[in-house]
Design a protein around this motif. Structure first.
Motif, PDB file in Angstrom:
ATOM      1  N   ASP A  35       0.839  -1.195   0.000  1.00  0.00           N
ATOM      2  CA  ASP A  35       0.000   0.000   0.000  1.00  0.00           C
ATOM      3  C   ASP A  35       0.876   1.249   0.000  1.00  0.00           C
ATOM      4  OD1 ASP A  35      -2.222   1.590   0.068  1.00  0.00           O
ATOM      5  OD2 ASP A  35      -2.606   1.302   2.207  1.00  0.00           O
ATOM      6  N   TYR A  36       0.600   2.160  -0.910  1.00  0.00           N
ATOM      7  CA  TYR A  36       1.412   3.378  -1.006  1.00  0.00           C
ATOM      8  C   TYR A  36       1.108   4.351   0.119  1.00  0.00           C
ATOM      9  CZ  TYR A  36      -2.682   5.640  -3.076  1.00  0.00           C
ATOM     10  OH  TYR A  36      -3.927   6.138  -3.302  1.00  0.00           O
ATOM     11  N   LYS A  37      -0.005   4.164   0.831  1.00  0.00           N
ATOM     12  CA  LYS A  37      -0.349   5.055   1.937  1.00  0.00           C
ATOM     13  C   LYS A  37       0.345   4.670   3.243  1.00  0.00           C
ATOM     14  CE  LYS A  37      -4.422   4.181   0.529  1.00  0.00           C
ATOM     15  NZ  LYS A  37      -5.829   3.952   0.329  1.00  0.00           N
ATOM     16  N   ASN A  38       0.941   3.485   3.280  1.00  0.00           N
ATOM     17  CA  ASN A  38       1.657   3.018   4.465  1.00  0.00           C
ATOM     18  C   ASN A  38       3.126   3.440   4.353  1.00  0.00           C
ATOM     19  OD1 ASN A  38       2.566   1.718   6.702  1.00  0.00           O
ATOM     20  ND2 ASN A  38       2.020  -0.334   6.023  1.00  0.00           N
ATOM     21  N   PHE A  39       3.394   4.707   4.646  1.00  0.00           N
ATOM     22  CA  PHE A  39       4.737   5.228   4.431  1.00  0.00           C
ATOM     23  C   PHE A  39       5.713   4.780   5.510  1.00  0.00           C
ATOM     24  CE2 PHE A  39       2.419   8.459   6.722  1.00  0.00           C
ATOM     25  CZ  PHE A  39       3.299   8.889   7.691  1.00  0.00           C
ATOM     26  N   TYR A  40       5.215   4.284   6.647  1.00  0.00           N
ATOM     27  CA  TYR A  40       6.119   3.739   7.662  1.00  0.00           C
ATOM     28  C   TYR A  40       6.808   2.471   7.147  1.00  0.00           C
ATOM     29  CZ  TYR A  40       3.912   6.945  10.917  1.00  0.00           C
ATOM     30  OH  TYR A  40       3.457   8.074  11.525  1.00  0.00           O
ATOM     31  N   LEU A  41       6.065   1.664   6.427  1.00  0.00           N
ATOM     32  CA  LEU A  41       6.645   0.461   5.824  1.00  0.00           C
ATOM     33  C   LEU A  41       7.592   0.819   4.683  1.00  0.00           C
ATOM     34  CD1 LEU A  41       6.653  -2.671   5.440  1.00  0.00           C
ATOM     35  CD2 LEU A  41       4.809  -2.315   3.824  1.00  0.00           C
ATOM     36  N   LEU A  42       7.210   1.782   3.869  1.00  0.00           N
ATOM     37  CA  LEU A  42       8.018   2.165   2.714  1.00  0.00           C
ATOM     38  C   LEU A  42       9.333   2.831   3.123  1.00  0.00           C
ATOM     39  CD1 LEU A  42       5.223   3.547   0.379  1.00  0.00           C
ATOM     40  CD2 LEU A  42       6.220   1.268   0.412  1.00  0.00           C
ATOM     41  N   LYS A  43       9.348   3.466   4.305  1.00  0.00           N
ATOM     42  CA  LYS A  43      10.567   4.111   4.795  1.00  0.00           C
ATOM     43  C   LYS A  43      11.698   3.118   5.014  1.00  0.00           C
ATOM     44  CE  LYS A  43       9.250   7.950   7.671  1.00  0.00           C
ATOM     45  NZ  LYS A  43       9.337   8.481   9.032  1.00  0.00           N
ATOM     46  N   LYS A  44      11.345   1.860   5.310  1.00  0.00           N
ATOM     47  CA  LYS A  44      12.361   0.841   5.573  1.00  0.00           C
ATOM     48  C   LYS A  44      13.193   0.534   4.338  1.00  0.00           C
ATOM     49  CE  LYS A  44       9.700  -1.544   9.080  1.00  0.00           C
ATOM     50  NZ  LYS A  44       9.084  -2.807   9.481  1.00  0.00           N
ATOM     51  N   PHE A  45      12.648   0.809   3.164  1.00  0.00           N
ATOM     52  CA  PHE A  45      13.312   0.468   1.917  1.00  0.00           C
ATOM     53  C   PHE A  45      13.967   1.670   1.259  1.00  0.00           C
ATOM     54  CE2 PHE A  45      10.085  -2.673   2.767  1.00  0.00           C
ATOM     55  CZ  PHE A  45      10.811  -3.831   2.639  1.00  0.00           C
ATOM     56  N   LEU A  46      14.150   2.751   2.018  1.00  0.00           N
ATOM     57  CA  LEU A  46      14.854   3.934   1.536  1.00  0.00           C
ATOM     58  C   LEU A  46      16.119   4.119   2.355  1.00  0.00           C
ATOM     59  CD1 LEU A  46      11.883   6.455   1.276  1.00  0.00           C
ATOM     60  CD2 LEU A  46      12.913   5.149  -0.560  1.00  0.00           C
ATOM     61  N   ASN A  47      17.164   4.621   1.723  1.00  0.00           N
ATOM     62  CA  ASN A  47      18.383   4.898   2.484  1.00  0.00           C
ATOM     63  C   ASN A  47      18.291   6.290   3.099  1.00  0.00           C
ATOM     64  OD1 ASN A  47      18.884   6.586   0.345  1.00  0.00           O
ATOM     65  ND2 ASN A  47      20.674   5.501  -0.400  1.00  0.00           N
ATOM     66  N   GLU A  48      19.335   6.725   3.762  1.00  0.00           N
ATOM     67  CA  GLU A  48      19.277   7.996   4.491  1.00  0.00           C
ATOM     68  C   GLU A  48      19.171   9.209   3.576  1.00  0.00           C
ATOM     69  OE1 GLU A  48      23.216   6.275   4.012  1.00  0.00           O
ATOM     70  OE2 GLU A  48      21.647   5.665   5.370  1.00  0.00           O
ATOM     71  N   ARG A  49      19.491   9.055   2.307  1.00  0.00           N
ATOM     72  CA  ARG A  49      19.352  10.166   1.359  1.00  0.00           C
ATOM     73  C   ARG A  49      17.994  10.162   0.666  1.00  0.00           C
ATOM     74  NH1 ARG A  49      24.166  10.141  -2.585  1.00  0.00           N
ATOM     75  NH2 ARG A  49      23.005  11.914  -3.365  1.00  0.00           N
TER      76      ARG A  49
END
Length: 89
Positions: A35-49
């Motif tokens: 789900d694109y609205k679950n940004f807490y989950l999506l944050k795990k797959f982004l690096n610090e930049r």
């Protein structure tokens, strides 16, 4: 005088690779829809930049990585995630 000499080591040699294969996060948690609205989950797959991490780094399957990429881009478009930043986490 033909004795076979055996090499004896104090610790056994570990010939197997030390790195274990990473498992897909979504398959372990049995998540079928990203789900694109679950940004807490999506944050795990982004690096610090704020860049999307590669499959090799995260261990996700190719199919889930494509869906993850689309979800992150949608989330960025509506403003829940930033496109780029210096200190993200």
């Amino acid at each position: 005088m033909n004795k076979k000499t055996e090499l004896k080591y104090l610790t056994p040699l570990n010939i197997e690779s030390k790195h274990k294969k990473k498992k897909c996060y979504f398959q372990n948690k049995k998540i079928n829809f990203i789900d694109y609205k679950n940004f807490y989950l999506l944050k795990k797959f982004l690096n610090e930049r704020g860049e999307i991490c590669s499959r090799r780094a995260t261990g996700t399957t190719a199919k889930k990585q494509r869906r993850l990429k689309i979800a992150i881009k949608r989330c960025r478009h509506i403003g829940l995630l930033p496109f780029t930043t210096d200190n993200f986490k």
